[in-house]
Every structure is written in C-alpha cells, then in structure tokens.
Design an enzyme around this catalytic site. Structure first.
Site, PDB file in Angstrom:
ATOM      1  N   GLU A 181       5.856   0.107  -0.832  1.00 21.72           N
ATOM      2  CA  GLU A 181       6.416   0.454  -1.985  1.00 21.72           C
ATOM      3  C   GLU A 181       6.365   1.899  -2.154  1.00 21.72           C
ATOM      4  O   GLU A 181       5.566   2.894  -1.457  1.00 21.72           O
ATOM      5  CB  GLU A 181       5.276   0.053  -3.139  1.00 21.72           C
ATOM      6  CG  GLU A 181       4.019  -0.023  -2.615  1.00 21.72           C
ATOM      7  CD  GLU A 181       3.195  -1.057  -1.923  1.00 21.72           C
ATOM      8  OE1 GLU A 181       3.938  -1.668  -1.222  1.00 21.72           O
ATOM      9  OE2 GLU A 181       1.973  -1.268  -1.884  1.00 21.72           O
ATOM     10  N   LYS A 217      -6.390  -7.933   2.917  1.00 20.47           N
ATOM     11  CA  LYS A 217      -5.321  -8.162   4.154  1.00 20.47           C
ATOM     12  C   LYS A 217      -6.063  -9.027   5.056  1.00 20.47           C
ATOM     13  O   LYS A 217      -5.581 -10.112   5.587  1.00 20.47           O
ATOM     14  CB  LYS A 217      -4.899  -7.063   4.692  1.00 20.47           C
ATOM     15  CG  LYS A 217      -4.157  -6.121   3.806  1.00 20.47           C
ATOM     16  CD  LYS A 217      -3.140  -6.759   2.742  1.00 20.47           C
ATOM     17  CE  LYS A 217      -3.070  -5.799   1.376  1.00 20.47           C
ATOM     18  NZ  LYS A 217      -2.381  -6.613   0.269  1.00 20.47           N
ATOM     19  N   ASP A 238      -1.312 -11.107  -1.753  1.00 16.55           N
ATOM     20  CA  ASP A 238      -1.450  -9.542  -1.907  1.00 16.55           C
ATOM     21  C   ASP A 238      -2.800  -8.719  -2.322  1.00 16.55           C
ATOM     22  O   ASP A 238      -3.046  -7.822  -2.888  1.00 16.55           O
ATOM     23  CB  ASP A 238      -0.313  -9.160  -3.033  1.00 16.55           C
ATOM     24  CG  ASP A 238      -0.147  -7.675  -3.088  1.00 16.55           C
ATOM     25  OD1 ASP A 238       0.375  -7.195  -4.105  1.00 16.55           O
ATOM     26  OD2 ASP A 238      -0.250  -7.122  -2.058  1.00 16.55           O
ATOM     27  N   ASP A 257       2.602 -10.297   1.261  1.00 15.87           N
ATOM     28  CA  ASP A 257       2.777  -8.799   1.173  1.00 15.87           C
ATOM     29  C   ASP A 257       2.068  -8.179   2.207  1.00 15.87           C
ATOM     30  O   ASP A 257       1.283  -8.529   2.571  1.00 15.87           O
ATOM     31  CB  ASP A 257       2.487  -8.145  -0.355  1.00 15.87           C
ATOM     32  CG  ASP A 257       3.262  -6.899  -0.432  1.00 15.87           C
ATOM     33  OD1 ASP A 257       2.612  -5.988  -1.285  1.00 15.87           O
ATOM     34  OD2 ASP A 257       4.092  -6.482   0.239  1.00 15.87           O
ATOM     35  N   ASN A 258       2.663  -6.800   2.554  1.00 17.02           N
ATOM     36  CA  ASN A 258       1.946  -5.958   3.436  1.00 17.02           C
ATOM     37  C   ASN A 258       1.592  -6.439   5.144  1.00 17.02           C
ATOM     38  O   ASN A 258       0.798  -6.227   5.517  1.00 17.02           O
ATOM     39  CB  ASN A 258       0.707  -5.536   2.821  1.00 17.02           C
ATOM     40  CG  ASN A 258       0.709  -5.006   1.326  1.00 17.02           C
ATOM     41  OD1 ASN A 258       0.252  -5.638   0.616  1.00 17.02           O
ATOM     42  ND2 ASN A 258       1.618  -4.001   1.256  1.00 17.02           N
TER      43      ASN A 258
HETATM   44  O1  LIG Z   1      -5.229  -3.289  -0.183  1.00 18.21           O
HETATM   45  C1  LIG Z   1      -4.098  -3.719  -0.761  1.00 18.21           C
HETATM   46  N1  LIG Z   1      -4.148  -4.537  -1.652  1.00 18.21           N
HETATM   47  C2  LIG Z   1      -5.370  -5.117  -2.006  1.00 18.21           C
HETATM   48  C3  LIG Z   1      -6.303  -4.546  -3.127  1.00 18.21           C
HETATM   49  C4  LIG Z   1      -7.626  -5.226  -3.099  1.00 18.21           C
HETATM   50  C5  LIG Z   1      -7.332  -6.649  -3.659  1.00 18.21           C
HETATM   51  C6  LIG Z   1      -8.775  -7.071  -4.194  1.00 18.21           C
HETATM   52  N2  LIG Z   1      -8.879  -8.474  -4.431  1.00 18.21           N
HETATM   53  C7  LIG Z   1      -7.743  -9.132  -5.646  1.00 18.21           C
HETATM   54  C8  LIG Z   1      -8.033 -10.420  -5.539  1.00 18.21           C
HETATM   55  C9  LIG Z   1      -8.973 -10.751  -4.797  1.00 18.21           C
HETATM   56  C10 LIG Z   1      -9.490 -12.270  -4.525  1.00 18.21           C
HETATM   57  N3  LIG Z   1     -10.744 -12.130  -3.747  1.00 18.21           N
HETATM   58  C11 LIG Z   1     -10.887 -11.036  -3.054  1.00 18.21           C
HETATM   59  C12 LIG Z   1     -10.456  -9.928  -3.153  1.00 18.21           C
HETATM   60  C13 LIG Z   1      -9.295  -9.683  -4.141  1.00 18.21           C
HETATM   61  C14 LIG Z   1      -2.901  -3.200  -0.704  1.00 18.21           C
HETATM   62  C15 LIG Z   1      -2.990  -1.632   0.013  1.00 18.21           C
HETATM   63  C16 LIG Z   1      -1.717  -1.144   0.330  1.00 18.21           C
HETATM   64  C17 LIG Z   1      -1.636   0.298   0.996  1.00 18.21           C
HETATM   65  C18 LIG Z   1      -2.786   1.134   0.699  1.00 18.21           C
HETATM   66  C19 LIG Z   1      -2.805   2.536   1.481  1.00 18.21           C
HETATM   67  C20 LIG Z   1      -1.868   2.776   2.292  1.00 18.21           C
HETATM   68  F1  LIG Z   1      -1.902   3.981   3.039  1.00 18.21           F
HETATM   69  C21 LIG Z   1      -0.872   1.879   2.667  1.00 18.21           C
HETATM   70  C22 LIG Z   1      -0.908   0.654   2.152  1.00 18.21           C
HETATM   71  C23 LIG Z   1      -0.555  -1.546  -0.057  1.00 18.21           C
HETATM   72  C24 LIG Z   1      -0.484  -2.781  -0.719  1.00 18.21           C
HETATM   73  O2  LIG Z   1       0.819  -3.444  -1.075  1.00 18.21           O
HETATM   74  C25 LIG Z   1      -1.457  -3.595  -1.024  1.00 18.21           C
HETATM   75  O3  LIG Z   1      -1.520  -4.634  -1.589  1.00 18.21           O
HETATM   76 MG   LIG Z   2       0.698  -5.298  -1.536  1.00 19.65          MG
END
Ligand SMILES: O=C(NCCCCCn1ccc2cnccc21)c1cc(-c2ccc(F)cc2)cc(O)c1O
Ligand SMILES: [Mg+2]
Length: 215
Positions: free
Chosen positions: A199, A144, A141, A169-170
C-alpha cells in the site's frame, strides 16, 4: 504526538469525507495515507483487486480478520447487497473504536459486525454466536503468522466449505511463507497470486486468492 495515527486517519475522514458516502471515506483515507502518513490499509491498488474478488464471489457472509481503521471493511461492505454482511475481527480495542466511527461515517454499519478479540479465541464460537453456516469469503489481514493456523482452525470448525474463497493480504510484504506454501500445495485449494504493491509504496506485495475445492 498526543493523538494516535488511527485517530488522525479518523480526523481526515471527518474533514474530507461525506457522511453516508463510502467512496469518499475510501478516497479520504487513501489521500491521507499517500500524502501525509503511511498506514497499513490494504490501499487503493490492492483494494481494486479486493473489489474485483468481492464482485466475483458476491458473498452473503464475509469474515475479515484484521479491521484496523475499517478501510477494507468499508471497501467490502459497500459492494454487498442488502442482507449480506461482513463480520470483522479486531484485536486492538483502540483500532476497533476508530473503525466503528469510520464505518458509521460511511453509513454501512447495518452491513458490518465488528468483534473485538483474538482470532484463535473467536473462530470456534462463530457458528454459535453469529449463526453462520460457512463463510463465502474470508479476507486475511491480521497477524501474518496467524494466517495458517487460523485457516486450519476455520477448516476444523466447518466454517470453510466447497467454494469458500480465501483472500490473503501481504503474502510478500511482510510475507506469509508458511501460509503460501500450504494453500499452493494443498490438493484442497486452487490458488492464484495477484501481483501488486505494498500500500502507497513501490515495494512488491500481492494478494493470494485460494478457492476451497472441498474434501
Ligand atoms: O501487520 C499487519 N497487519 C496486522 C496488524 C495487527 C493485526 C492484529 N489483529 C487484528 C485482528 C486480529 C485477530 N487475532 C489476532 C490478531 C489480530 C500489516 C503490516 C504491514 C507492513 C508493516 C510494515 C512494513 F514495513 C511493511 C508492511 C502491511 C499490512 O498491509 C499489514 O496488514
Ligand atoms: Mg495488510
């Protein structure tokens, strides 16, 4: 605004949830994100699918990539038997600080190891640092574009073994096309799509469950 969205989510938990009651923490976050401010938690609809996969796998060791505010960490940890634990990795220190407090409020800190850093840096050290043989369940999660390279890295590090379940997820929104293509076409995975919604919205999204079949 002076406070961050994760800080406002923590406030909602502290106002509405009961200390030591994980379900009330989940309910408080879902209510806040549905009625006040959207946030990127896996949410209640996909969260129920996550719950069913956790119950089906009954994992002893779980890896979660992407903690955010700890919502899915709490969902997973609340279903784990004594002795089982989830190692959750968060890149953003501000998110990690909030997640620690959300996990503590839920009373599940004994089942959770929260680690700060990037997946590419940490995965090669997981065995040595946590004494993990292999993960029973991996919940992807995080960024991506890291789903595929990190899956390959987990394979190379021997952290994925026959029977390990990957739950991503996603896979539709924002989307992980290269990851989906890989797990759906690889002879080493048995993949299944659980159709759902992004979500707190009506947009399509879903979870992909992929079981590693061994080499
Ligand atoms: O970006 C998403 N998640 C990731 C967030 C950053 C993770 C950073 N991070 C954490 C651990 C880690 C380890 N290594 C490297 C990097 C690491 C996300 C986005 C949406 C979304 C957003 C806008 C929209 F218009 C529609 C959907 C929905 C979701 O459910 C999501 O999960
Ligand atoms: Mg997610």
């Amino acid at each position: 605004t002076r406070t961050s969205r994760p800080q406002r989510i923590l406030k909602a938990v502290q106002r509405k949830a009961t200390v030591g009651d994980p379900q009330s923490v989940i309910t408080a976050i879902d209510h806040f994100c549905r009625h006040r401010e959207w946030a990127m938690n896996v949410g209640d609809e996909k969260g129920s699918i996550l719950d069913s996969v956790v119950n089906e796998v009954s994992p002893v060791t779980v890896l979660e990539l992407g903690t955010y505010c700890g919502y899915s960490t709490v969902r997973i940890a609340r279903l784990l038997p004594p002795g089982a634990c989830v190692i959750t990795l968060e890149f953003n220190p501000d998110y990690a600080a909030i997640a620690r407090q959300v996990i503590k409020w839920s009373g599940l800190e004994d089942k959770v190891q929260l680690v700060e850093g990037a997946s590419g840096d940490w995965i090669p050290w997981m065995k040595e640092h946590f004494g993990v043989q292999a993960f029973d369940l991996v919940f992807l999660d995080h960024w991506k574009e890291r789903y595929l390279p990190d899956t390959k890295l987990l394979e190379e590090c021997g952290l994925i073994q026959k029977g390990t379940v990957l739950l991503a997820d996603n896979v539709i929104c924002p989307g992980t096309p290269d990851y989906l293509e890989y797990v759906r076409n690889s002879p080493h995975y048995n993949s299944q799509y659980y159709r759902s919604h992004l979500e707190y919205t009506k947009a399509e999204d879903g979870l992909e469950k992929s079981v590693f079949l061994g080499y």
